[in-house]
Design a protein around this motif. Structure first.
Motif, PDB file in Angstrom:
ATOM      1  N   SER A 156      26.229 -17.120  24.774  1.00 14.16           N
ATOM      2  CA  SER A 156      25.054 -17.650  25.089  1.00 14.16           C
ATOM      3  C   SER A 156      25.166 -19.164  25.691  1.00 14.16           C
ATOM      4  CB  SER A 156      24.017 -18.030  24.083  1.00 14.16           C
ATOM      5  OG  SER A 156      24.448 -18.954  22.938  1.00 14.16           O
ATOM      6  N   ARG A 158      23.708 -21.621  24.734  1.00 14.61           N
ATOM      7  CA  ARG A 158      23.575 -22.468  23.589  1.00 14.61           C
ATOM      8  C   ARG A 158      24.609 -22.657  23.013  1.00 14.61           C
ATOM      9  NH1 ARG A 158      19.585 -24.081  19.713  1.00 14.61           N
ATOM     10  NH2 ARG A 158      18.365 -24.676  21.549  1.00 14.61           N
ATOM     11  N   GLY A 159      25.456 -21.515  22.767  1.00 18.13           N
ATOM     12  CA  GLY A 159      26.859 -21.479  22.282  1.00 18.13           C
ATOM     13  C   GLY A 159      27.819 -22.442  22.926  1.00 18.13           C
ATOM     14  N   ARG A 162      27.360 -25.798  22.373  1.00 22.38           N
ATOM     15  CA  ARG A 162      27.949 -26.244  21.100  1.00 22.38           C
ATOM     16  C   ARG A 162      29.384 -26.237  20.924  1.00 22.38           C
ATOM     17  NH1 ARG A 162      23.870 -23.082  16.822  1.00 22.38           N
ATOM     18  NH2 ARG A 162      22.191 -24.323  16.872  1.00 22.38           N
ATOM     19  N   ARG A 171      23.808 -31.558  24.842  1.00 21.96           N
ATOM     20  CA  ARG A 171      23.467 -30.187  24.488  1.00 21.96           C
ATOM     21  C   ARG A 171      22.028 -29.712  25.077  1.00 21.96           C
ATOM     22  NH1 ARG A 171      25.631 -28.985  18.241  1.00 21.96           N
ATOM     23  NH2 ARG A 171      27.822 -29.007  18.732  1.00 21.96           N
ATOM     24  N   ASP A 175      20.855 -27.277  27.663  1.00 16.64           N
ATOM     25  CA  ASP A 175      19.874 -26.126  27.350  1.00 16.64           C
ATOM     26  C   ASP A 175      18.705 -26.242  28.502  1.00 16.64           C
ATOM     27  OD1 ASP A 175      20.712 -25.472  25.061  1.00 16.64           O
ATOM     28  OD2 ASP A 175      19.383 -26.397  23.581  1.00 16.64           O
ATOM     29  N   ASP A 184      15.235 -18.420  27.470  1.00 17.35           N
ATOM     30  CA  ASP A 184      15.487 -19.270  26.263  1.00 17.35           C
ATOM     31  C   ASP A 184      16.897 -19.565  26.198  1.00 17.35           C
ATOM     32  OD1 ASP A 184      16.021 -20.207  23.598  1.00 17.35           O
ATOM     33  OD2 ASP A 184      14.180 -18.744  22.835  1.00 17.35           O
ATOM     34  N   ARG A 186      18.758 -20.155  23.776  1.00 17.28           N
ATOM     35  CA  ARG A 186      19.393 -19.413  22.705  1.00 17.28           C
ATOM     36  C   ARG A 186      19.799 -18.209  22.922  1.00 17.28           C
ATOM     37  NH1 ARG A 186      14.493 -21.135  18.909  1.00 17.28           N
ATOM     38  NH2 ARG A 186      13.361 -20.151  20.400  1.00 17.28           N
ATOM     39  N   ARG A 187      19.196 -17.439  23.812  1.00 13.91           N
ATOM     40  CA  ARG A 187      19.554 -16.141  24.181  1.00 13.91           C
ATOM     41  C   ARG A 187      20.114 -16.022  25.766  1.00 13.91           C
ATOM     42  NH1 ARG A 187      14.728 -16.693  21.502  1.00 13.91           N
ATOM     43  NH2 ARG A 187      14.709 -15.494  19.657  1.00 13.91           N
ATOM     44  N   ASN A 317      14.036 -26.443  19.542  1.00 15.44           N
ATOM     45  CA  ASN A 317      13.602 -25.237  19.380  1.00 15.44           C
ATOM     46  C   ASN A 317      12.242 -24.689  19.130  1.00 15.44           C
ATOM     47  OD1 ASN A 317      16.367 -24.645  19.414  1.00 15.44           O
ATOM     48  ND2 ASN A 317      16.561 -25.045  17.127  1.00 15.44           N
ATOM     49  N   ASP A 321      10.235 -21.718  20.505  1.00 16.50           N
ATOM     50  CA  ASP A 321       9.581 -20.951  19.597  1.00 16.50           C
ATOM     51  C   ASP A 321       7.912 -20.482  19.918  1.00 16.50           C
ATOM     52  OD1 ASP A 321      11.591 -20.151  17.966  1.00 16.50           O
ATOM     53  OD2 ASP A 321      11.233 -21.926  16.639  1.00 16.50           O
ATOM     54  N   SER A 326       7.393 -16.080  17.950  1.00 16.92           N
ATOM     55  CA  SER A 326       8.278 -15.933  16.796  1.00 16.92           C
ATOM     56  C   SER A 326       8.034 -14.312  16.209  1.00 16.92           C
ATOM     57  CB  SER A 326       8.343 -16.740  15.863  1.00 16.92           C
ATOM     58  OG  SER A 326       8.523 -18.142  16.704  1.00 16.92           O
TER      59      SER A 326
END
Length: 476
Positions: A156, A158-159, A162, A171, A175, A184, A186-187, A317, A321, A326
């Motif tokens: 991702s 996000r990954g 990091r 970061r 993002d 998103d 994160r995905r 985050n 959300d 969520s």
């Protein structure tokens, strides 16, 4: 035949006309441009859609006569701790600015990330962005081990951040680029690191008079090439004969024949509503961003703002959300209480009267609807209350403009859905990562362009989709 006079449809019309085709365009709205909207009031002129031009080379061979102006900074980032970072299209200058703001270690981290982003960009440009992409062509990337490793489809965004960036502010900056595709972080796939590379390596640009100038230039180019454009002419369906697109049926009932149909309508709408046998699109993500917009006429000047300024929230985050909902906790999508606030303020006398400023404020928002992942933006009083809340949040971040506002206009996802037929008012179509709907439709002779299809949203990607389709159709 082209359905829709957004940027993708107009660019496709230009390229097809240049290739010798007789091109007709039908547009449901009274004006062309699609999401590249404009609004004027009391001497103020606003872009209500895209506010940044990137990859200007993508537009160079369309014969538009554009004269873009480079922005420095491309974007000013204001972080929750009050620190400020101005991005630059000169990598050395940007690294120096990072080191001055966050320290030498952060600058070194960014340099390592930048080398990876360059590899991702090169692989994406070579293997993805300039040609039609299908599961089969993506699988062919496995023969280019370097490209596959660079794009890293298993990781991702996000990954990736990091892995390379220790400073949480860098970061956060990375993002944000996921939201350029409605996703998103994160995905979203790590391949989206190509977006900051493209923006910062090739620069961010402004068109004097506003980015709506691009729509006017495309319209003029179409006229010069003999393209016939009919506005206020909704298309009710695509006709087929023996499994091949044969033309369109207008809302008026008139059937117009065509050898080839190019749809600049959202891919989901094209599949589900325009074809005689509604089709399904496999593998699409329903979680796609919309946007809530405030247009402000403002007295005086605000020198602390750049052309583009982003104010980040304390909890990124929590914003995602809220916007996406969520499902795991049963919490529905809702307006974010502390959203990222993006302010565009052009120092261009053509877009505001003397002694004033024209502000375009955008925050990430849930799409319009009544299901779990949506918000009913037509609920009485919601738009005004949320606009007031955003201005209050902006004041809390150090820019209180409330006593200088001459007027304020809101544009919700419901408004965008109504004006452009974008499902739910999503800005970038479906957030499907690398596998957005393909440029070839489910029947022969039907092709798709625009932000809902490959290679994605944003002005340059939409324009590339038109080139891909024109190349597939070929000369007359």
């Amino acid at each position: 035949m082209v359905i829709g006079a957004g940027v993708g449809g107009l660019a496709a019309a230009v390229r097809l006309a240049e290739a010798g085709h007789d091109v007709v365009v039908h547009e449901r709205a009274a004006t062309v441009g699609g999401k590249l909207g404009r609004y004027e009031r009391d001497g103020f002129r606003f872009d209500t859609g895209p506010s940044l031009l990137t990859l200007p080379q993508v537009f160079a061979d369309l014969g538009l006569g554009l004269d873009p102006v480079a922005l420095d900074p491309v974007v000013r980032h204001v972080f929750p701790d009050g620190s400020v970072l101005d991005s630059s299209s000169d990598p050395a200058v940007f690294r120096e600015r990072i080191e001055n703001a966050f320290g030498a270690a952060a600058g070194a981290d960014w340099a390592r990330f930048w080398a990876r982003a360059e590899r991702i960009w090169a692989a994406s440009w070579r293997s993805v962005l300039q040609q039609e992409v299908t599961p089969a062509t993506l699988a062919a990337l496995s023969w280019r081990v370097g490209d596959l490793a660079a794009i890293a489809p298993w990781r991702s965004l996000r990954g990736l951040g990091r892995h390379y960036l220790r400073d949480p502010r860098l970061r956060m900056l990375l993002d944000r680029y996921a939201t350029y595709t409605g996703a998103d972080p994160r995905r979203a796939p790590a391949a989206l690191a190509a977006i900051p590379y493209a923006e910062l390596a090739f620069g961010g640009w402004y068109l004097p008079g506003g980015l709506g100038v691009l729509a006017s230039a495309l319209l003029d180019r179409c006229a010069a090439l003999g393209v016939r454009i009919t506005t206020s002419s909704p298309v009710a369906g695509i006709t087929t004969t023996a499994g091949r697109a044969a033309g369109v049926r207008l809302d008026s009932g008139e059937v117009v024949a065509a050898d080839v149909v190019v749809s600049n309508v959202d891919a989901v709408t094209t599949y589900r509503e325009l074809l005689p046998s509604p089709g399904r699109l496999a593998g699409l993500a329903d979680r796609s961003l919309a946007g809530f917009v405030i247009l402000l006429g403002v007295r005086g000047s605000t020198p602390e703002l750049a052309h583009h300024t982003v104010f980040f929230p304390g909890n990124y985050n929590a914003e995602f959300d809220a916007v996406f909902g969520s499902p795991g906790t049963g919490v529905r999508a809702r307006p974010a209480s502390d959203p990222t606030i993006f302010v565009t303020r052009a120092e261009d006398p053509a877009v505001h009267p003397p002694g004033t400023e024209a502000w375009f404020i955008l925050v990430n928002a849930a799409r319009h609807g009544t299901d779990f992942g949506a918000v009913d933006w037509r609920r009485p009083g919601l738009a005004q209350a949320y606009a007031d809340h955003i201005l209050k949040r902006l004041a809390a971040r150090g820019v209180d403009v409330r006593d200088r506002v001459l007027f304020a206009e809101t544009r919700t996802p419901a408004d965008l859905a109504e004006s452009t037929a974008a499902p739910g008012g999503t800005i970038y179509g479906t957030a499907g990562g690398l596998l957005r709907p393909g440029n070839r439709g489910p029947v022969d002779g039907l092709f798709l362009v625009g932000g809902s299809t490959h290679p994605g949203g944003g002005l340059p990607m939409v324009t590339l989709s038109a080139k891909i389709v024109a190349d597939e159709i070929g000369p007359a």
